[in-house]
Design a protein around this motif. Structure first.
Motif, mmCIF file in Angstrom:
data_model
loop_
_atom_site.group_PDB
_atom_site.id
_atom_site.type_symbol
_atom_site.label_atom_id
_atom_site.label_comp_id
_atom_site.label_asym_id
_atom_site.label_seq_id
_atom_site.Cartn_x
_atom_site.Cartn_y
_atom_site.Cartn_z
ATOM 1 N N VAL A 1 0.900 -1.095 0.186
ATOM 2 C CA VAL A 1 -0.192 0.057 0.055
ATOM 3 C C VAL A 1 0.834 1.055 0.072
ATOM 4 N N PRO B 1 -2.441 -2.101 -4.377
ATOM 5 C CA PRO B 1 -3.731 -2.042 -4.360
ATOM 6 C C PRO B 1 -4.096 -0.295 -4.456
ATOM 7 N N THR C 1 -1.608 -6.904 -8.872
ATOM 8 C CA THR C 1 -2.563 -5.921 -8.595
ATOM 9 C C THR C 1 -1.865 -4.537 -8.775
ATOM 10 N N SER D 1 -6.331 1.581 -8.745
ATOM 11 C CA SER D 1 -6.435 2.768 -8.127
ATOM 12 C C SER D 1 -5.040 3.447 -8.104
ATOM 13 N N SER E 1 -9.906 0.415 -11.227
ATOM 14 C CA SER E 1 -10.143 0.790 -9.901
ATOM 15 C C SER E 1 -10.179 2.399 -9.798
ATOM 16 N N LEU F 1 -7.632 3.868 -3.493
ATOM 17 C CA LEU F 1 -7.326 2.406 -3.009
ATOM 18 C C LEU F 1 -8.240 1.445 -3.488
ATOM 19 N N TYR F 2 -7.954 0.305 -4.104
ATOM 20 C CA TYR F 2 -8.903 -0.871 -4.307
ATOM 21 C C TYR F 2 -8.930 -1.860 -2.947
ATOM 22 N N SER F 3 -10.210 -1.805 -2.412
ATOM 23 C CA SER F 3 -10.105 -2.693 -1.343
ATOM 24 C C SER F 3 -11.387 -3.694 -1.434
ATOM 25 N N LYS F 4 -11.042 -4.912 -1.003
ATOM 26 C CA LYS F 4 -12.038 -5.787 -1.294
ATOM 27 C C LYS F 4 -13.061 -5.947 0.167
#
Length: 333
Positions: free
Chosen positions: A68, A111, A143, A146, A168, A330-333
């Protein structure tokens, strides 16, 4: 405590230290010392490792961006694998300033992260391209979403794996609301503030409509910047970028179909493309590393011995960050 319990305690402590010693010795036995000590130190905190020999003085520098993207200092020497924003910017500077470096490849596996941090990396890449006239290619790993795509957008060429998760495109800001839970368990929040919006996004109450409007305006401004970065970097129209940038993720193959990436391939393929397209047939390929080899080794060894503690430090960092809501690419699942 009786004698049997004392004996059991001594045995347990002894076994603990024997376990630590065994893991440390195992780390030494399996370490790649030849690779460690073959790295050339180019700065107090940066070294380079040759991954492909060349016949000339020209070099292609490969920089890895993992994790991150946040400007946070690792909590201890144990946490050597954490992304270090200051160090990564320094590596970009070194690659730009080195006259022997004729091309730069960023291996991106993230991400995304902070809005400001992503913008700083993006601006540094543009600076290298304009001031030093060096090509910058991006090789996407698992990944590159974003903020990971934000920093890739200005690259001269973007190469993704077929299964890479990218896209993203957008901005997110989140917080928790514990008001209902607090009421159930009898917890009171006492807040003294200087202005109406000082506790905006407070975890102790519902957000008001005016607060939501303020924050939405901020998010929209940041999203506009994200869109413009892609318009400039990918030569796409603004309406098309907004159509693609609804927050969804794309596989590498899907991203290529909509012109978010140029080619599909691995890091090795990216190196081969740069050598051919930039006519760097005699260039040596090097990887920039953080820190001295022996220091990295000791840090990783300690991390393997205290894995549970290292994970706890990371959780504590996340909790501290969570106390201050912030806008993220940020791409967060």
């Amino acid at each position: 405590m009786n004698m049997k319990r004392w004996i059991a305690l001594v045995i347990a402590v002894g076994l603990f230290f024997v376990s630590i010693a065994f893991q440390f010795i195992s780390s030494i036995a399996t370490a790649d010392f030849e690779s460690m000590f073959s790295m050339e130190q180019i700065d107090d905190d940066i070294s380079e490792k040759v991954i492909e020999e060349g016949a000339g003085t020209n070099k292609i520098a490969v920089l890895h961006l993992n994790g991150v993207i946040q400007d946070t200092t690792p909590s201890s020497f144990i946490n050597t694998g954490a992304y270090n924003h200051k160090r990564f910017l320094e590596m970009l500077d070194k690659a730009g300033e080195d006259r022997n470096v004729s091309g730069i490849i960023l291996r991106v596996n993230t991400p995304g992260g902070g809005v400001v941090e992503s913008a700083e990396i993006h601006d540094k890449i543009v600076e290298i391209q304009e001031e030093y006239e060096k090509p910058v290619y991006v090789s996407m790993g698992n990944t590159a979403a974003s903020g990971g795509y934000y920093i890739a957008a200005p690259a001269d060429k973007i190469i993704a794996h077929n299964a890479t998760l990218t896209g993203s495109i957008g901005v997110i800001m989140e917080s928790f609301n514990f008001a209902e839970l607090a009421d159930k368990i009898g917890v009171d929040f006492n807040t003294i503030k200087s202005g109406e919006y000082k506790d905006i996004m407070s975890t102790s109450r519902e957000m008001t409509d005016s607060e939501r409007e303020i924050l939405q305006t901020m998010i929209d401004d940041m999203y506009d910047d994200f869109v413009q970065v892609i318009v400039d970097g990918r030569d796409l129209s603004e309406p098309r970028v907004r159509e693609l940038g609804d927050g969804r993720v794309y596989t590498g193959a899907q991203a290529q179909e909509v012109n978010l990436v140029d080619e599909l391939g691995s890091l090795d393929d990216t190196i081969a493309m740069m050598i051919e397209e930039q006519e760097l047939g005699n260039a040596k390929v090097v990887e920039y590393e953080q820190g001295l080899g022996i220091n990295q080794f000791l840090g990783v060894s300690m991390q393997s011995m205290f894995r549970a503690d290292s994970d706890m430090f990371e959780i504590q960092d996340l909790l501290r960050e969570g106390n201050a809501p912030r806008a993220m690419y940020l791409y967060s699942k």
